[in-house]
Scaffold this motif. Structure first.
Motif, PDB file in Angstrom:
ATOM      1  N   THR A 272       0.835  -1.189   0.000  1.00 30.65           N
ATOM      2  CA  THR A 272       0.000   0.000   0.000  1.00 30.65           C
ATOM      3  C   THR A 272       0.872   1.241   0.000  1.00 30.65           C
ATOM      4  O   THR A 272       1.917   1.263   0.639  1.00 30.65           O
ATOM      5  N   PRO A 273       0.449   2.289  -0.694  1.00 35.06           N
ATOM      6  CA  PRO A 273       1.221   3.533  -0.657  1.00 35.06           C
ATOM      7  C   PRO A 273       1.023   4.326   0.634  1.00 35.06           C
ATOM      8  O   PRO A 273       1.617   5.375   0.810  1.00 35.06           O
ATOM      9  N   GLN A 274       0.214   3.833   1.524  1.00 36.22           N
ATOM     10  CA  GLN A 274      -0.020   4.479   2.800  1.00 36.22           C
ATOM     11  C   GLN A 274       1.124   4.206   3.766  1.00 36.22           C
ATOM     12  O   GLN A 274       1.751   3.154   3.721  1.00 36.22           O
ATOM     13  N   TYR A 275       1.362   5.162   4.641  1.00 35.87           N
ATOM     14  CA  TYR A 275       2.251   4.918   5.766  1.00 35.87           C
ATOM     15  C   TYR A 275       1.402   4.296   6.871  1.00 35.87           C
ATOM     16  O   TYR A 275       0.430   4.884   7.322  1.00 35.87           O
ATOM     17  N   CYS A 276       1.772   3.117   7.299  1.00 32.43           N
ATOM     18  CA  CYS A 276       0.955   2.370   8.259  1.00 32.43           C
ATOM     19  C   CYS A 276       1.739   2.124   9.538  1.00 32.43           C
ATOM     20  O   CYS A 276       2.811   1.524   9.498  1.00 32.43           O
ATOM     21  N   SER A 277       1.197   2.546  10.668  1.00 29.56           N
ATOM     22  CA  SER A 277       1.823   2.231  11.940  1.00 29.56           C
ATOM     23  C   SER A 277       0.796   1.936  13.010  1.00 29.56           C
ATOM     24  O   SER A 277       1.135   1.747  14.159  1.00 29.56           O
ATOM     25  N   ASN A 278      -0.459   1.909  12.614  1.00 33.73           N
ATOM     26  CA  ASN A 278      -1.511   1.638  13.594  1.00 33.73           C
ATOM     27  C   ASN A 278      -2.640   0.888  12.921  1.00 33.73           C
ATOM     28  O   ASN A 278      -2.462   0.319  11.856  1.00 33.73           O
ATOM     29  N   SER A 279      -3.776   0.908  13.509  1.00 32.64           N
ATOM     30  CA  SER A 279      -4.886   0.093  13.010  1.00 32.64           C
ATOM     31  C   SER A 279      -5.482   0.600  11.720  1.00 32.64           C
ATOM     32  O   SER A 279      -6.380  -0.025  11.171  1.00 32.64           O
ATOM     33  N   GLY A 280      -5.016   1.706  11.190  1.00 31.11           N
ATOM     34  CA  GLY A 280      -5.660   2.283  10.035  1.00 31.11           C
ATOM     35  C   GLY A 280      -5.469   1.548   8.730  1.00 31.11           C
ATOM     36  O   GLY A 280      -6.117   1.863   7.745  1.00 31.11           O
ATOM     37  N   CYS A 281      -4.597   0.549   8.697  1.00 27.60           N
ATOM     38  CA  CYS A 281      -4.288  -0.118   7.434  1.00 27.60           C
ATOM     39  C   CYS A 281      -4.795  -1.548   7.381  1.00 27.60           C
ATOM     40  O   CYS A 281      -4.219  -2.392   6.715  1.00 27.60           O
ATOM     41  N   TYR A 282      -5.881  -1.823   8.060  1.00 29.03           N
ATOM     42  CA  TYR A 282      -6.396  -3.181   8.089  1.00 29.03           C
ATOM     43  C   TYR A 282      -7.274  -3.483   6.882  1.00 29.03           C
ATOM     44  O   TYR A 282      -7.560  -4.639   6.593  1.00 29.03           O
ATOM     45  N   ARG A 283      -7.717  -2.451   6.184  1.00 21.13           N
ATOM     46  CA  ARG A 283      -8.639  -2.663   5.072  1.00 21.13           C
ATOM     47  C   ARG A 283      -7.906  -3.070   3.804  1.00 21.13           C
ATOM     48  O   ARG A 283      -6.985  -2.396   3.365  1.00 21.13           O
ATOM     49  N   GLY A 284      -8.304  -4.150   3.220  1.00 18.73           N
ATOM     50  CA  GLY A 284      -7.678  -4.640   1.999  1.00 18.73           C
ATOM     51  C   GLY A 284      -7.741  -3.663   0.844  1.00 18.73           C
ATOM     52  O   GLY A 284      -6.863  -3.663  -0.016  1.00 18.73           O
ATOM     53  N   ALA A 285      -8.763  -2.822   0.836  1.00 17.66           N
ATOM     54  CA  ALA A 285      -8.930  -1.867  -0.263  1.00 17.66           C
ATOM     55  C   ALA A 285      -7.809  -0.842  -0.329  1.00 17.66           C
ATOM     56  O   ALA A 285      -7.614  -0.196  -1.363  1.00 17.66           O
ATOM     57  N   LEU A 286      -7.059  -0.689   0.760  1.00 13.38           N
ATOM     58  CA  LEU A 286      -5.943   0.258   0.759  1.00 13.38           C
ATOM     59  C   LEU A 286      -4.741  -0.253  -0.017  1.00 13.38           C
ATOM     60  O   LEU A 286      -3.850   0.505  -0.360  1.00 13.38           O
ATOM     61  N   TYR A 287      -4.714  -1.551  -0.292  1.00 12.14           N
ATOM     62  CA  TYR A 287      -3.542  -2.182  -0.893  1.00 12.14           C
ATOM     63  C   TYR A 287      -3.743  -2.314  -2.397  1.00 12.14           C
ATOM     64  O   TYR A 287      -4.764  -2.839  -2.847  1.00 12.14           O
ATOM     65  N   ASP A 288      -2.759  -1.863  -3.154  1.00 12.14           N
ATOM     66  CA  ASP A 288      -2.937  -1.855  -4.594  1.00 12.14           C
ATOM     67  C   ASP A 288      -2.249  -2.996  -5.317  1.00 12.14           C
ATOM     68  O   ASP A 288      -2.553  -3.257  -6.489  1.00 12.14           O
ATOM     69  N   TYR A 289      -1.342  -3.678  -4.664  1.00 10.74           N
ATOM     70  CA  TYR A 289      -0.705  -4.838  -5.279  1.00 10.74           C
ATOM     71  C   TYR A 289      -0.664  -5.984  -4.279  1.00 10.74           C
ATOM     72  O   TYR A 289      -0.401  -5.780  -3.088  1.00 10.74           O
ATOM     73  N   TRP A 290      -0.913  -7.173  -4.813  1.00  9.33           N
ATOM     74  CA  TRP A 290      -0.999  -8.370  -3.987  1.00  9.33           C
ATOM     75  C   TRP A 290      -0.121  -9.477  -4.569  1.00  9.33           C
ATOM     76  O   TRP A 290      -0.016  -9.627  -5.790  1.00  9.33           O
ATOM     77  N   GLY A 291       0.452 -10.260  -3.660  1.00 12.39           N
ATOM     78  CA  GLY A 291       1.141 -11.461  -4.084  1.00 12.39           C
ATOM     79  C   GLY A 291       0.156 -12.590  -4.322  1.00 12.39           C
ATOM     80  O   GLY A 291      -1.047 -12.452  -4.082  1.00 12.39           O
ATOM     81  N   GLN A 292       0.662 -13.710  -4.759  1.00 12.95           N
ATOM     82  CA  GLN A 292      -0.207 -14.814  -5.166  1.00 12.95           C
ATOM     83  C   GLN A 292      -0.653 -15.697  -4.006  1.00 12.95           C
ATOM     84  O   GLN A 292      -1.551 -16.507  -4.189  1.00 12.95           O
ATOM     85  N   GLY A 293      -0.074 -15.558  -2.851  1.00 11.63           N
ATOM     86  CA  GLY A 293      -0.491 -16.357  -1.705  1.00 11.63           C
ATOM     87  C   GLY A 293       0.350 -17.597  -1.515  1.00 11.63           C
ATOM     88  O   GLY A 293       0.830 -18.197  -2.476  1.00 11.63           O
ATOM     89  N   THR A 294       0.513 -17.979  -0.257  1.00  7.63           N
ATOM     90  CA  THR A 294       1.221 -19.203   0.078  1.00  7.63           C
ATOM     91  C   THR A 294       0.431 -19.916   1.175  1.00  7.63           C
ATOM     92  O   THR A 294      -0.033 -19.283   2.122  1.00  7.63           O
TER      93      THR A 294
END
Length: 126
Positions: free
Chosen positions: A98-120
């Motif tokens: 995410t392009p956000q600076y995250c240091s607290n609970s504000g970044c829990y929403r998936g919609a804030l993230y613009d790129y995702w890995g494929q999962g493991t």
């Protein structure tokens, strides 16, 4: 931008695993990297996040004290260290940027993230 998660596997309860996320394609200095997971039949869940530059972390309550996140800025790698694993930790784990600076609970929403890995896949047996 590419994110490549790896390191999952099948372990017994109480074991440890370290997941890795290889990131490329952008400058991540002002970004944050999050980890999410999705168990079968459940919605995707926020696990934790690390701010790339400052290295500050935040975790959901259910994993606090057992999971840690770190990053290697020189290698563009982010790690999710998972200790004292429980069967409830069984899920596909995703890293995301995410392009956000995250240091607290504000970044829990998936919609804030613009790129995702494929999962493991992480499977914890009882």
């Amino acid at each position: 931008v590419q994110l490549q998660a790896s390191g999952g596997g099948l372990v017994q309860a109480g074991a440890s695993l370290r997941l890795s996320c290889a990131a490329s394609g952008r400058t991540f200095n002002d970004h944050s990297m999050g980890w999410f997971r999705q168990a079968p039949g459940k919605e995707r869940e926020f696990v934790g996040v690390i701010s790339w530059r400052a290295g500050k972390t935040y975790f959901t309550d259910s994993v606090k004290g057992r999971l840690t996140i770190s990053r290697d800025m020189a290698k563009n790698m982010v790690y999710l260290q998972m200790n004292s694993l429980k069967p409830d930790d069984t899920a596909v784990y995703y890293c995301a940027s995410t392009p956000q600076y995250c240091s607290n609970s504000g970044c829990y929403r998936g919609a804030l993230y613009d790129y995702w890995g494929q999962g493991t896949q992480v499977t914890v047996s009882s």
